[in-house]
Motif scaffolding. Sequence first.
Motif, mmCIF file in Angstrom:
data_model
loop_
_atom_site.group_PDB
_atom_site.id
_atom_site.type_symbol
_atom_site.label_atom_id
_atom_site.label_comp_id
_atom_site.label_asym_id
_atom_site.label_seq_id
_atom_site.Cartn_x
_atom_site.Cartn_y
_atom_site.Cartn_z
ATOM 1 N N ARG A 194 7.337 -66.020 -51.083
ATOM 2 C CA ARG A 194 8.089 -64.781 -50.840
ATOM 3 C C ARG A 194 8.640 -64.189 -52.137
ATOM 4 O O ARG A 194 8.632 -62.970 -52.317
ATOM 5 N N GLN A 195 9.114 -65.026 -53.036
ATOM 6 C CA GLN A 195 9.688 -64.540 -54.296
ATOM 7 C C GLN A 195 8.638 -63.824 -55.141
ATOM 8 O O GLN A 195 8.959 -62.867 -55.846
ATOM 9 N N LYS A 196 7.400 -64.255 -55.071
ATOM 10 C CA LYS A 196 6.342 -63.621 -55.860
ATOM 11 C C LYS A 196 5.942 -62.259 -55.289
ATOM 12 O O LYS A 196 5.487 -61.391 -56.022
ATOM 13 N N MET A 225 4.724 -54.726 -44.085
ATOM 14 C CA MET A 225 5.339 -54.619 -45.397
ATOM 15 C C MET A 225 5.167 -53.217 -45.955
ATOM 16 O O MET A 225 4.060 -52.677 -45.955
ATOM 17 N N HIS A 283 8.131 -60.331 -53.352
ATOM 18 C CA HIS A 283 9.322 -59.502 -53.170
ATOM 19 C C HIS A 283 9.417 -58.307 -54.121
ATOM 20 O O HIS A 283 9.824 -57.218 -53.688
ATOM 21 N N PRO A 284 9.044 -58.426 -55.390
ATOM 22 C CA PRO A 284 9.182 -57.275 -56.296
ATOM 23 C C PRO A 284 8.383 -56.042 -55.864
ATOM 24 O O PRO A 284 8.690 -54.930 -56.277
ATOM 25 N N ARG A 336 7.937 -55.063 -52.623
ATOM 26 C CA ARG A 336 8.382 -54.577 -51.320
ATOM 27 C C ARG A 336 9.532 -53.595 -51.411
ATOM 28 O O ARG A 336 10.436 -53.757 -52.201
ATOM 29 N N SER A 337 9.491 -52.610 -50.516
ATOM 30 C CA SER A 337 10.654 -51.742 -50.347
ATOM 31 C C SER A 337 11.210 -51.868 -48.937
ATOM 32 O O SER A 337 12.233 -51.287 -48.622
ATOM 33 N N TRP A 339 -1.075 -60.999 -53.821
ATOM 34 C CA TRP A 339 -1.228 -61.592 -52.486
ATOM 35 C C TRP A 339 -2.462 -62.494 -52.450
ATOM 36 O O TRP A 339 -2.399 -63.615 -51.937
#
Length: 115
Positions: free
Chosen positions: A78-80, A12, A82-83, A85-86, A26
């Motif tokens: 994943r939604q939590k 990631m 996702h903000p 991640r690039s 996480w």
Amino acid sequence: MGEAAFRVMLRMQIKPGAEDDFERVWLEIGDSVTSHPANLGQWLSRAEEEGVYYIVSDWVSEPLFREFETSERHLEHRQKLHPFRSGGSMSTMSVVAYLPGAASTESHRDWERAR
């Protein structure tokens, strides 16, 4: 020897400046993965490369991981994250062998017993 564990490794790339928040979230939501009955454990590692993390999780089998992967529980997890991640990638593999080291932790001994 029993069925090999199924390992998932995520790479990631985290947005600059978001690393501390990513690590905190996480840890806060990790039990949504580790509480799944087929999960053997999960590790978060920070690479020397800026903003790069590796997440490794071991599963009882590939079919049980794939069941989790398509679940609502996984989508929420994943939604939590996702903000933060690039970018990223996923690799999967079957564990072929495990040789515990002299300083092996109890969690690694538990993994060996689960095989």
